[in-house]
Every structure is written in structure tokens, then in C-alpha cells.
Scaffold this motif. Structure first.
Motif, short mmCIF file in Angstrom:
data_model
loop_
_atom_site.label_atom_id
_atom_site.label_comp_id
_atom_site.label_asym_id
_atom_site.label_seq_id
_atom_site.Cartn_x
_atom_site.Cartn_y
_atom_site.Cartn_z
N LEU A 105 6.57 53.68 93.85
CA LEU A 105 4.92 53.42 93.73
C LEU A 105 4.37 53.58 94.96
O LEU A 105 3.34 54.54 95.02
N LEU A 106 4.90 53.35 96.05
CA LEU A 106 4.38 53.59 97.58
C LEU A 106 4.61 54.88 97.82
O LEU A 106 3.83 55.36 98.77
N ALA A 107 5.38 55.62 97.25
CA ALA A 107 5.67 57.08 97.58
C ALA A 107 4.74 57.99 96.88
O ALA A 107 4.86 59.15 96.81
N ASP A 108 3.84 57.39 95.87
CA ASP A 108 3.16 58.27 94.78
C ASP A 108 1.67 57.67 95.10
O ASP A 108 1.51 56.75 93.98
N PRO A 109 0.76 58.28 95.92
CA PRO A 109 -0.52 57.50 95.82
C PRO A 109 -1.33 57.73 94.54
O PRO A 109 -1.96 57.00 94.39
N ASP A 110 -1.13 58.89 93.76
CA ASP A 110 -2.02 58.76 92.55
C ASP A 110 -1.48 57.67 91.55
O ASP A 110 -2.52 57.13 90.79
N ARG A 111 -0.39 57.21 91.44
CA ARG A 111 0.21 56.01 90.64
C ARG A 111 -0.52 55.00 91.42
O ARG A 111 -1.20 53.96 90.62
N LEU A 112 -0.44 54.67 92.54
CA LEU A 112 -1.27 53.56 93.29
C LEU A 112 -2.81 53.57 92.90
O LEU A 112 -3.32 52.59 92.51
N ARG A 113 -3.35 54.82 92.94
CA ARG A 113 -4.76 54.85 92.46
C ARG A 113 -4.93 54.44 91.09
O ARG A 113 -6.13 53.93 90.85
N ARG A 114 -4.17 55.02 90.33
CA ARG A 114 -4.42 54.62 89.00
C ARG A 114 -4.39 53.14 88.51
O ARG A 114 -5.09 52.69 87.71
N GLY A 174 -9.75 53.51 98.69
CA GLY A 174 -10.51 53.81 99.42
C GLY A 174 -10.48 55.39 99.74
O GLY A 174 -11.60 56.23 100.05
N ARG A 175 -9.17 55.99 99.88
CA ARG A 175 -8.99 57.44 100.42
C ARG A 175 -9.66 58.09 98.97
O ARG A 175 -10.05 59.45 99.34
N ALA A 176 -9.43 57.65 97.90
CA ALA A 176 -9.99 58.28 96.80
C ALA A 176 -11.53 58.39 96.65
O ALA A 176 -12.01 58.82 95.66
N GLY A 177 -11.99 57.50 97.58
CA GLY A 177 -13.75 57.53 97.55
C GLY A 177 -14.32 56.58 96.24
O GLY A 177 -15.15 56.78 95.68
N ALA A 178 -13.64 55.52 96.21
CA ALA A 178 -13.71 54.67 95.06
C ALA A 178 -15.20 53.68 95.31
O ALA A 178 -15.49 52.89 94.28
N GLY A 179 -15.73 53.79 96.38
CA GLY A 179 -17.01 53.36 96.59
C GLY A 179 -17.01 51.96 97.11
O GLY A 179 -18.01 51.23 96.76
N LEU A 180 -15.93 51.50 97.57
CA LEU A 180 -15.76 50.02 98.24
C LEU A 180 -16.78 49.77 99.57
O LEU A 180 -16.92 50.59 100.07
N ARG A 181 -16.98 48.56 99.51
CA ARG A 181 -17.76 47.92 100.64
C ARG A 181 -16.94 47.51 101.71
O ARG A 181 -17.67 47.41 102.97
N ARG A 201 -2.05 60.82 102.34
CA ARG A 201 -2.01 62.33 102.41
C ARG A 201 -3.07 63.05 103.36
O ARG A 201 -4.29 62.35 103.82
N PRO A 202 -2.70 63.97 104.18
CA PRO A 202 -3.65 64.45 105.28
C PRO A 202 -4.91 64.71 104.57
O PRO A 202 -5.36 65.38 103.80
N GLY A 203 -5.88 64.31 105.68
CA GLY A 203 -7.27 64.59 105.43
C GLY A 203 -8.06 63.47 104.49
O GLY A 203 -9.28 63.32 104.36
N GLU A 204 -7.17 62.80 103.66
CA GLU A 204 -7.79 61.93 102.78
C GLU A 204 -8.39 60.68 103.10
O GLU A 204 -9.29 60.29 102.21
N ALA A 205 -8.08 60.44 104.17
CA ALA A 205 -8.67 59.00 104.94
C ALA A 205 -10.60 59.39 104.96
O ALA A 205 -11.02 58.19 105.14
N ALA A 206 -10.73 60.57 105.11
CA ALA A 206 -12.16 60.75 104.92
C ALA A 206 -12.78 60.12 103.98
O ALA A 206 -14.31 60.08 104.04
N GLY A 207 -12.21 59.78 102.94
CA GLY A 207 -12.84 59.17 101.59
C GLY A 207 -13.32 57.77 101.82
O GLY A 207 -13.98 57.42 101.00
N ILE A 208 -12.67 57.43 102.89
CA ILE A 208 -12.95 55.89 102.92
C ILE A 208 -14.13 55.87 103.82
O ILE A 208 -14.61 56.45 104.91
N ALA A 242 -4.34 56.11 113.94
CA ALA A 242 -4.56 57.45 114.48
C ALA A 242 -5.14 58.08 113.02
O ALA A 242 -5.83 58.98 113.18
N GLU A 243 -4.70 57.72 112.04
CA GLU A 243 -5.26 58.55 110.72
C GLU A 243 -6.72 57.97 110.60
O GLU A 243 -7.59 58.84 110.14
N MET A 244 -6.74 56.62 110.61
CA MET A 244 -8.09 56.12 110.52
C MET A 244 -9.22 56.64 111.64
O MET A 244 -10.33 57.16 111.23
N GLN A 245 -8.63 56.69 112.69
CA GLN A 245 -9.69 57.26 114.12
C GLN A 245 -9.85 58.82 113.62
O GLN A 245 -11.05 59.12 113.97
#
Length: 251
Positions: free
Chosen positions: A94-103, A139-146, A158-165, A190-193
Motif C-alpha cells: 500500500l505504501l508503495a502505491d500512492p494511487d491505492r492509498l488515495r483511493r 493532500g497531494r491529490a488536491g483533495a481540498g483539505l483544510r 511522487r516528484p512535484g505532486e506535493a504542490a497539490g497540498i 525538503a519536499e514540503m519546502q
């Protein structure tokens, strides 16, 4: 989706179990509602890798007592994986598969948003271990959390996807956690920054992995241990983030 309602008369909150499909399983979540009839901010609460237990159910109830709608979601189709080997066999893929975690997270988030007491525009994710990784991936998937709060989860994406947070992120980790060591923490921050996320990291001195979780009566993996003082501090830090980002108003 099916529900069973149980009213808690001592605190005037109400709780019910909620069955919903995700990851090819029937998940069994725990929904806690505050007193009143108005819409409230809501919290999606994720468990450690073993799965949903009374620890997370009590936390959801505590959040309802504070005025939040809270859904403690399931990871393993109603099962609690007490055997560390079975837990790792389920969680590592699960931890190796971001799409499964998101689902998995999105299915629970849909249930929470569909609850009439939930303000769908004011939802936070709070997670522990694997449940925290689910919150971060939402958050990385842009779920609109507060807000996103995790304990024991400094997982990178995955690279660049933290911008969705687009919300504040708070992370708590034990200084002696071998599963989330300093190199992993550094990679996460570093990813968050780099993504311009409003992030905070709290390192609890002397604490191991799962330091927030009361002792269990089954084997654990090495490097896991309860630290009652830091467990209380981490809970206060979570509540402080929710108070900042999702203040409760209403009846």
C-alpha cells in the motif's frame, strides 16, 4: 453503504459504524457526531498499519466531543492485523502505491462528505502511520483539505505532486523512530519546502515509532514503543492545528 447507530448518552455524542467499499474490500469505519443538528467541520482520522481499533474510535469520539464530525476509517476490510508479518505484507505494498492509498482515502472522504452534519468545505485529515500516509496522499491529490496532521508518517510522494497540498501540514515523529529516521524526515521536509507548503515538524525526544499508541497485547516490530507524555503532547498538537484551521462554531 450501511450504518448501525449507537447513541452515547454520557457525552451526548452519537456514533455509528459505516460500511463502504474500497480497495476491493468492505471497509468498516467509525463515525462520531457532536451534539446538535448544525453542520460542523469534520476530521478524517486514519489508523496505524494494524488497522482500525478502539484507540482510533476513542479519538474520533474525543473529536466529536470537541464539536467535530469525525470518521475513523478502515484500512483492511474490518480486520485488525495483530500479526506484524501480516500487517507488513498488507501495508508495504500500500505504501508503495500512492494511487491505492488515495483511493482508500477518497472512499472514506466521500462517506464523510456525504454525512449531513459535515461542512464539506471544512475537512481535515489526521492520521497515524499508514493512515497518515493516506492523508498526505489525499493532500497531494488536491483533495481540498483544510489541514493535514500526521504522526509517524513522513512519507514522500511522487516528484512535484506535493504542490497539490494547499493547507497547513503538521507532522510529529519520535527522535528514535527507526522507521522514519532523520534521512526520511529530511527528504519529507525538503519536499514540503520545495512545494511551498505551510509545514511544521515536531520531533519528540526519546520517542520511538507509534509512541502515541497505548501498549498492545500482541507482538510488535522492533523500534515501536509507547511514550505516554509525548502521546499527550502529540494529541494536544493535533487539536491545536484543528483549532487554528477549523475552529468550531455553532450549537
Amino acid at each position: 453503504m450501511t450504518t448501525t447507530t449507537r447513541t452515547t448518552t454520557t457525552t451526548m455524542i452519537s456514533t455509528r459504524t459505516v460500511a463502504y467499499p474500497a480497495d476491493g474490500l468492505t471497509m468498516i469505519g467509525h463515525l462520531a457526531l457532536p451534539a446538535g443538528v448544525d453542520r460542523r467541520p469534520a476530521v478524517l482520522l486514519g489508523p496505524e498499519g494494524m488497522g482500525l481499533s478502539d484507540v482510533e474510535r476513542r479519538r474520533a469520539d474525543a473529536l466529536a466531543e470537541l464539536g467535530y464530525v469525525a470518521l475513523a476509517f478502515d484500512l483492511h476490510g474490518g480486520r485488525y492485523l495483530a500479526d506484524p508479518e501480516e500487517m507488513l505484507a498488507r501495508c508495504l505494498p500500500l505504501l508503495a502505491d500512492p494511487d491505492r492509498l488515495r483511493r482508500i482515502g477518497q472512499a472514506a472522504l466521500d462517506v464523510l462528505r456525504a454525512e449531513p452534519r459535515t461542512d464539506p468545505d471544512r475537512i481535515a485529515a489526521v492520521g497515524y502511520g499508514t493512515g497518515g500516509a493516506v492523508g498526505l496522499e489525499l493532500g497531494r491529490a488536491g483533495a481540498g483539505l483544510r489541514a493535514i496532521a500526521t504522526v509517524n508518517a513522513t512519507t514522500t510522494g511522487r516528484p512535484g505532486e506535493a504542490a497539490g497540498i494547499r493547507c497547513p501540514v503538521w507532522v510529529g515523529v519520535g527522535s528514535e523512530d527507526p522507521i522514519m529516521p532523520p534521512a526520511q524526515r529530511d527528504a519529507f521536509t525538503a519536499e514540503m519546502q520545495a512545494a511551498g507548503v505551510d509545514w511544521r515538524l515536531t520531533v519528540y525526544g526519546g520517542a520511538s515509532h507509534a509512541f502515541h499508541h497505548p501498549p498492545v497485547d500482541h507482538p510488535t516490530v522492533p523500534g515501536v514503543g509507547y511514550h505516554p507524555r509525548h502521546a499527550q503532547r502529540a494529541w494536544r498538537d493535533v487539536v491545536d492545528l484543528l483549532t487554528e484551521c477549523l475552529p468550531v462554531t455553532g450549537d
